[in-house]
Design an enzyme around this catalytic site. Structure first.
Site, PDB file in Angstrom:
ATOM      1  N   ASP A  62       0.860  -1.172   0.000  1.00 26.12           N
ATOM      2  CA  ASP A  62       0.000   0.000   0.000  1.00 26.12           C
ATOM      3  C   ASP A  62       0.911   1.241   0.000  1.00 26.12           C
ATOM      4  O   ASP A  62       2.091   1.155   0.366  1.00 26.12           O
ATOM      5  CB  ASP A  62      -0.868  -0.035   1.271  1.00 26.12           C
ATOM      6  CG  ASP A  62      -1.608   1.262   1.515  1.00 26.12           C
ATOM      7  OD1 ASP A  62      -2.296   1.731   0.598  1.00 26.12           O
ATOM      8  OD2 ASP A  62      -1.482   1.812   2.629  1.00 26.12           O
ATOM      9  N   LYS A  91      -8.036  -4.981  -3.340  1.00 25.15           N
ATOM     10  CA  LYS A  91      -6.609  -5.198  -3.571  1.00 25.15           C
ATOM     11  C   LYS A  91      -6.252  -6.687  -3.598  1.00 25.15           C
ATOM     12  O   LYS A  91      -5.340  -7.100  -4.313  1.00 25.15           O
ATOM     13  CB  LYS A  91      -5.793  -4.474  -2.502  1.00 25.15           C
ATOM     14  CG  LYS A  91      -5.867  -2.956  -2.608  1.00 25.15           C
ATOM     15  CD  LYS A  91      -4.973  -2.303  -1.571  1.00 25.15           C
ATOM     16  CE  LYS A  91      -5.081  -0.787  -1.608  1.00 25.15           C
ATOM     17  NZ  LYS A  91      -4.173  -0.155  -0.643  1.00 25.15           N
TER      18      LYS A  91
END
Length: 248
Positions: free
Chosen positions: A11, A173
């Site tokens: 991230d 994700k």
């Protein structure tokens, strides 16, 4: 060096980036070292491609990227592999909710970012990837969440305790990382996923090693296999040293 993990999915905001929005020298050094030793380093972000790209270039990455929380997967920088669009009617409905609640909102189309100060009269003419809300009014945020859940067809996460991020249902994700694994011939068990917010949760749950930053939201820490140092204290460098190079 451990050969167990072949993909490091990172991230960006609150994870790779410090609060000053940069990558520390220490973290950059360890990421480059991991790349040099054959580990694929994949940026996995809620940001749009053009906002994420400069950081990938700074690190010298030519590996796949996941942008807009998984609505786009890039085989390599500038080489799109997969793009999933949001239903225009859902975007209209979410915009109506934002106006009703008089809160800050934004949305990514394929071409650009729109927000409360700069919206479009041509919602139907755009290709939409993600919608977001920001409000520090907990009650308002809860009301928005309830309305969104009633709509259905949405993947609802956040990238801070004060926002809500919405993608098409099933897009997150983790799904993006699974797609990257297919491209690279890897399995999810070979992945380390690192993050700090709810939009990282699915990836942290499904990766071989799920890592929460020291500054992560509590629910993310509760889910993770390991909690590293904060984004301002080289938490990613710590993960690479410990789990890729077996250094304590």
């Amino acid at each position: 060096m451990s050969t167990k993990y072949k993909l490091l999915a990172l991230d960006m905001d609150g994870t790779l980036l410090t609060d000053e929005q940069n990558i520390s020298k220490e973290t950059a050094q360890w990421i480059r070292k991991a790349s040099k030793h054959g580990v694929h380093v994949c940026l996995s972000t809620g940001r749009a491609f053009m906002s994420a790209l400069p950081y990938g270039e700074e690190l010298g990455l030519t590996t796949p990227m996941i942008t807009v929380n998984g609505s786009e997967v890039w085989r390599a920088p500038h080489e799109l592999h997969l793009r999933s669009l949001m239903d225009v009617e859902l975007v209209k409905a979410m915009h109506d909710i934002a106006v009703e609640e008089d809160c800050w909102y934004w949305a990514y189309s394929v071409e650009q970012l729109y927000n409360k100060d700069h919206w479009t009269d041509d919602v139907e003419g755009k290709e939409w990837l993600k919608f977001g809300y920001h409000t520090e009014d907990d009650e308002a945020r809860h009301r928005i969440l309830m309305k969104l859940q009633d709509m259905g067809g949405l993947e609802i996460t956040n990238s801070s305790p004060f926002n809500l991020e919405i993608n098409p249902e099933g897009l997150n994700k983790a799904a993006g990382i699974a797609e990257v694994c297919k491209l690279l011939g890897l399995t999810m068990s070979e992945v380390i996923a690192v993050g700090d917010s709810m939009n990282d949760l699915a990836a942290i749950q499904q990766a071989g090693l799920g890592v929460a930053m020291g500054n992560a939201q509590q629910v993310v820490k509760d889910t993770a296999d390991y909690i590293t140092s904060s984004n301002n204290d080289d938490g990613i460098a710590e993960v690479i040293q410990k789990f890729i190079f077996d250094e304590e």
